[in-house]
Design an enzyme around this catalytic site. Structure first.
Site, PDB file in Angstrom:
ATOM      1  N   GLY A 177       0.797  -1.184  -0.078  1.00 25.64           N
ATOM      2  CA  GLY A 177       0.004  -0.020   0.042  1.00 25.64           C
ATOM      3  C   GLY A 177       0.908   1.137   0.211  1.00 25.64           C
ATOM      4  N   GLU A 185      -5.216  -4.203  -4.717  1.00 20.79           N
ATOM      5  CA  GLU A 185      -4.029  -5.063  -4.559  1.00 20.79           C
ATOM      6  C   GLU A 185      -4.503  -6.442  -4.104  1.00 20.79           C
ATOM      7  OE1 GLU A 185      -0.248  -2.431  -5.047  1.00 20.79           O
ATOM      8  OE2 GLU A 185      -0.919  -3.010  -3.173  1.00 20.79           O
TER       9      GLU A 185
END
Ligand SMILES: O=C(CO)[C@H](O)[C@H](O)COP(=O)(O)O
Length: 335
Positions: A177, A185
């Site tokens: 992140g 993701e």
């Protein structure tokens, strides 16, 4: 309104737009007009739906060449060389011709994944393969390389997702992140039969938080950020920070329109990432947490000396050969 001004023709009646991108009459480059429900391999589209034309090619002026410029390996810094080697090794070891749907992660290592996928022998399977991005950056990579762009709502099951990481611990748990893409993701990592991490050696760690000092990236609904912030403090977070934009007044806004809080936790919390993940995720307003626990099957770390170390969930470590694709990279050829 001035009487000189004529109203614009409705889109459907505008002859210029009838054959333009996105129109049902258009035959856009590549596979746009193909129905995913019956690919040339006969493999059915998991949802049995027609591919959305708008999802196939994006962006004004984007010319999908099907080719990529490859920077000669010697021109790269040691860190970039390490990223390229890790990416090449992961692709060579995990992407097979029969894999028809690949997830492409975000960050500065992932472009080398796409680069390798555009080289022989992998490129020969690309006309019949779909690529699903984790955000704007990887979408651009896919489109500019002329690859078939798909989305996770078309392909809720992905064969292999390859992504970067900010830090990886001994058990292959990861912080992700750093690029604010952790929600997508994680969806693509979870959708994948095989989720593989690629990184340079700086990300190879024992306990999360030892090298990535910025904290755990947490995607939050914008209106709830202050409440989540206070709740994180109550939970024991030493230093929550609302991630601010660079060259933008105000906070970073993710590809999903949300904010990101980076939350630093002390080592005892970080030693049990599964517990920490569950506790943060229970906070109302939290959409996703950048702790990827028990998800990666393998991680590939490139070292500045040119070696690549593969680590597996069962603790195995092995040095792998990452030089297969380098002949092409060294020549700097277009592929
Ligand atoms: O999680 C990510 C983006 O949200 C990236 O994968 C992570 O930040 C690693 O990036 P890089 O390859 O540039 O080190």
């Amino acid at each position: 309104m001035s009487s000189q001004l004529r109203p614009l023709a409705p889109l459907a009646e505008n002859p210029k737009l009838k054959s333009g991108p996105g129109s049902s009459n258009s035959t856009a480059p590549g596979q746009n007009s193909r129905r995913a429900s019956h690919s040339s391999s006969g493999r059915p589209d998991p949802l049995g739906t027609e591919v959305h034309l708008s999802a196939s090619r994006i962006g004004p002026g984007v010319i999908p060449t099907g080719r990529m410029d490859v920077v000669p390996h010697e021109e790269l810094s040691p860190e970039e060389k390490a990223k390229r080697l890790a990416a090449y090794a992961a692709v060579d070891e995990h992407v097979k011709d029969f894999h028809k749907v690949l997830g492409i992660g975000s960050g500065s290592t992932v472009p080398y994944v796409v680069e390798r996928l555009c080289q022989p022998p992998h490129c020969y399977a690309n006309s019949d393969r779909w690529y699903v991005p984790t955000g704007f950056q990887s979408k651009e990579l896919i489109v500019k390389a002329g690859l078939n762009l798909g989305d996770v709502d078309q392909f809720p099951t992905i064969d292999v997702t390859i992504d970067g990481a900010d830090e990886v611990d001994d058990e292959l748990n990861a912080i992700k992140g750093g690029g604010a893409c952790q929600l997508r993701e994680k969806v693509l990592a979870e959708a994948a039969t095989h989720f593989i991490i690629v990184a340079d050696s700086r990300k190879d760690s024992h306990v999360l938080g030892q090298t990535w000092k910025q904290g755990v990236p947490i995607e939050v609904a914008p209106f709830a950020w202050a409440k989540v912030f206070v709740n994180l403090q109550k939970m024991g977070c030493e230093k929550p920070t609302l991630r601010m934009g660079k060259m933008k007044a105000g906070p970073v806004v993710t590809d999903n329109g949300n904010f990101v809080i980076d939350a630093v936790f002390s080592e005892p919390y970080m030693r049990d990432p599964a517990e920490l993940l569950h506790r943060i995720k229970m906070l109302t307003g939290v959409l996703e947490v950048g702790l990827f626990v028990g998800m990666a099957e393998a991680a590939y770390f490139g070292y500045p000396d040119g070696t690549v170390m593969a680590r597996w969930q069962d603790g195995r470590r092995e040095q792998v050969d990452a030089t297969k694709g380098l002949e092409i990279a060294e020549s700097g050829k277009r592929v």
